[in-house]
Structures are given as structure tokens and as C-alpha cells.
Motif scaffolding. Structure first.
Motif, short mmCIF file in Angstrom:
data_model
loop_
_atom_site.label_atom_id
_atom_site.label_comp_id
_atom_site.label_asym_id
_atom_site.label_seq_id
_atom_site.Cartn_x
_atom_site.Cartn_y
_atom_site.Cartn_z
N ALA A 34 0.83 -1.21 0.00
CA ALA A 34 0.00 0.00 0.00
C ALA A 34 0.87 1.26 0.00
O ALA A 34 0.52 2.26 -0.63
N SER A 35 1.99 1.22 0.67
CA SER A 35 2.88 2.38 0.73
C SER A 35 3.62 2.60 -0.58
O SER A 35 3.83 3.74 -1.00
N TRP A 36 4.01 1.52 -1.23
CA TRP A 36 4.85 1.63 -2.41
C TRP A 36 4.15 2.32 -3.57
O TRP A 36 4.78 2.89 -4.45
N GLY A 37 2.81 2.30 -3.59
CA GLY A 37 2.05 2.94 -4.67
C GLY A 37 2.41 4.40 -4.86
O GLY A 37 2.51 4.88 -5.98
N SER A 38 2.65 5.12 -3.78
CA SER A 38 3.05 6.52 -3.90
C SER A 38 4.51 6.73 -3.54
O SER A 38 5.14 7.67 -4.03
N ALA A 39 5.07 5.87 -2.71
CA ALA A 39 6.46 6.04 -2.27
C ALA A 39 7.44 5.93 -3.44
O ALA A 39 8.47 6.60 -3.44
N GLN A 40 7.11 5.12 -4.43
CA GLN A 40 8.03 4.96 -5.56
C GLN A 40 8.24 6.27 -6.30
O GLN A 40 9.33 6.57 -6.77
N TYR A 41 7.20 7.08 -6.40
CA TYR A 41 7.32 8.36 -7.10
C TYR A 41 8.06 9.39 -6.25
O TYR A 41 8.79 10.22 -6.77
N VAL A 42 7.85 9.34 -4.95
CA VAL A 42 8.45 10.31 -4.04
C VAL A 42 9.92 10.01 -3.79
O VAL A 42 10.75 10.91 -3.71
N LEU A 67 12.02 7.81 -5.68
CA LEU A 67 12.82 7.62 -6.90
C LEU A 67 12.51 8.75 -7.88
O LEU A 67 11.86 8.55 -8.90
N THR A 68 13.01 9.93 -7.57
CA THR A 68 12.64 11.12 -8.36
C THR A 68 13.55 11.37 -9.55
O THR A 68 13.24 12.24 -10.36
N LYS A 69 14.64 10.65 -9.69
CA LYS A 69 15.55 10.90 -10.80
C LYS A 69 14.84 10.61 -12.12
O LYS A 69 14.26 9.55 -12.33
N GLY A 70 14.87 11.59 -13.01
CA GLY A 70 14.22 11.44 -14.31
C GLY A 70 12.75 11.78 -14.29
O GLY A 70 12.09 11.74 -15.33
N ARG A 71 12.20 12.11 -13.16
CA ARG A 71 10.78 12.48 -13.08
C ARG A 71 10.63 14.00 -13.08
O ARG A 71 11.56 14.72 -12.74
N GLU A 72 9.43 14.44 -13.41
CA GLU A 72 9.15 15.87 -13.40
C GLU A 72 8.98 16.33 -11.95
O GLU A 72 8.19 15.77 -11.21
N ARG A 73 9.75 17.35 -11.59
CA ARG A 73 9.65 17.93 -10.25
C ARG A 73 9.35 19.40 -10.38
O ARG A 73 9.79 20.06 -11.34
N GLY A 74 8.62 19.91 -9.42
CA GLY A 74 8.28 21.33 -9.44
C GLY A 74 7.58 21.74 -8.17
O GLY A 74 7.65 21.06 -7.15
N THR A 75 6.89 22.86 -8.25
CA THR A 75 6.13 23.37 -7.11
C THR A 75 4.68 23.56 -7.51
O THR A 75 4.37 23.80 -8.68
N VAL A 76 3.82 23.45 -6.54
CA VAL A 76 2.39 23.67 -6.74
C VAL A 76 1.95 24.74 -5.76
O VAL A 76 2.21 24.63 -4.56
N GLU A 77 1.29 25.75 -6.28
CA GLU A 77 0.65 26.72 -5.40
C GLU A 77 -0.82 26.32 -5.32
O GLU A 77 -1.55 26.35 -6.32
N VAL A 78 -1.23 25.90 -4.14
CA VAL A 78 -2.57 25.35 -3.95
C VAL A 78 -3.60 26.47 -4.07
O VAL A 78 -3.55 27.47 -3.35
N GLN A 102 -0.65 28.11 -0.10
CA GLN A 102 0.72 27.70 0.18
C GLN A 102 1.34 27.03 -1.05
O GLN A 102 0.63 26.53 -1.92
N SER A 103 2.65 27.02 -1.09
CA SER A 103 3.37 26.40 -2.20
C SER A 103 4.13 25.18 -1.68
O SER A 103 4.75 25.24 -0.61
N TYR A 104 4.07 24.06 -2.41
CA TYR A 104 4.70 22.80 -1.99
C TYR A 104 5.54 22.23 -3.13
O TYR A 104 5.18 22.33 -4.29
N THR A 105 6.65 21.60 -2.76
CA THR A 105 7.49 20.91 -3.74
C THR A 105 6.86 19.56 -4.01
O THR A 105 6.52 18.82 -3.08
N VAL A 106 6.72 19.22 -5.30
CA VAL A 106 6.02 18.00 -5.68
C VAL A 106 6.76 17.27 -6.80
O VAL A 106 7.64 17.83 -7.44
N VAL A 107 6.35 16.03 -7.01
CA VAL A 107 6.82 15.24 -8.14
C VAL A 107 5.58 14.76 -8.88
O VAL A 107 4.57 14.42 -8.26
#
Length: 169
Positions: A42-50, A52-63, A100-105
Motif C-alpha cells: 500500500a505504501s509503495w504505490g506513492s512512495a516509488q514516485y516520491v 525515486l525522483t531521478k528522471g521524473r518531473e519535479r516542481g512546485t504547486v501553489e494550492v 501555500q506552495s509545496y514541492t512535488v513530483v
């Protein structure tokens, strides 16, 4: 001369007690292992993206808006090759505030994002923390391994507490 009976001759009662003890240990051990596997799964479903971020799109979100279990906002890229988006979705948000602004993948192929950094990693592993707490009861009660049960419970409480502290800051 009278033959003496062996002192450790097994009786059918002793054999059945041993078989029941083995069956109980096997059943409870299987349940504890399945609980732990389910927590990791159940954890790995989202943990893999958080994690293993190399090669993934990273940025910020202003909610900009939060409704129930989702928050939406504009995505500003931080990594090379990432594209700006006018709207992305944060699912199952905790301690996310409007404005607020948050760092996301970004989850590949979707407009879904996950909070990254320490707070995101710990939050992704919350199901494992719950599984540790549940498995501790099975291990201590069903297997009779009290110390191991306390170690599992302590690990689960530590993970959940660290997550709470990290997400609130």
C-alpha cells in the motif's frame, strides 16, 4: 529383569499439543507476514514516485483550491524537461493549505502530483506504520513474542509521529 519404559515416550496427547502449537505459530506467523506485505504494498504505490525522483518531473504547486480529499493548483516546473501546467491534483492531502506552495513530483502520464521531500517520503509510508502497529498485536498475542511485538509497535508509532511532525512543518 524387567524392561524399563523410556522416560520420554511420546503420547498421542503430547503429539497433538505439539501439532496445535505448530499450527498456531504457522498461522499467526503467516498473518503477521501478510499484514507487513500489505503495508509495504500500500505504501509503495506513492512512495516509488516520491523516493525515486531521478528522471521524473519535479516542481512546485501553489494550492488554489481544496475539496475533500483533493487539492488543485498551478504547477511550476523545477526540473529540466518538465512542463508548466495550469492545473494539477494532489490526492489524499494532509496539512496542505490553500495559498501555500509545496514541492512535488508528477506521476508520469497524469496530472497527479505527490508531495516530495522528507514530509512526502514519510507520508507515503504511513500505511506501513499502521501495518507495523497491527502486526505488533499479532506477533505479541498470537506468536507470544512480546519483545518483538513492542519493537514493531514502537517502530510504527515512531514512523507515524515523525510523519505528523514533518507534515505539520
Amino acid at each position: 529383569m524387567i524392561r524399563a519404559m523410556p522416560a520420554t515416550a511420546p503420547t498421542s496427547r503430547q503429539a497433538s499439543v505439539a501439532a496445535l502449537r505448530f499450527g498456531r505459530l504457522a498461522a499467526m506467523g503467516t498473518v503477521a507476514v501478510l499484514i507487513m506485505i500489505a503495508g509495504v504494498w500500500a505504501s509503495w504505490g506513492s512512495a516509488q514516485y516520491v523516493m525515486l525522483t531521478k528522471g521524473r518531473e519535479r516542481g512546485t504547486v501553489e494550492v488554489a483550491r481544496c475539496d475533500g480529499d483533493t487539492c488543485t493548483g498551478a504547477y511550476t516546473p523545477l526540473s529540466a524537461g518538465s512542463q508548466a501546467r495550469s492545473r494539477v491534483v494532489m490526492v489524499k492531502t494532509v496539512a496542505v493549505r490553500k495559498g501555500q506552495s509545496y514541492t512535488v513530483v508528477v506521476k508520469p502520464g497524469t496530472d497527479e502530483v505527490f508531495r516530495c521531500g522528507l514530509a512526502g517520503v514519510l507520508y507515503a509510508w504511513v500505511p506501513l506504520g499502521g501495518a507495523l502497529l497491527l502486526a505488533s498485536v499479532v506477533v505479541a498475542g498470537g506468536l507470544g513474542r512480546i519483545r518483538l511485538g513492542w519493537v514493531l509497535a514502537g517502530s510504527g508509532v515512531a514512523l507515524l509521529t515523525a510523519t505528523f511532525v514533518a507534515v505539520q512543518s
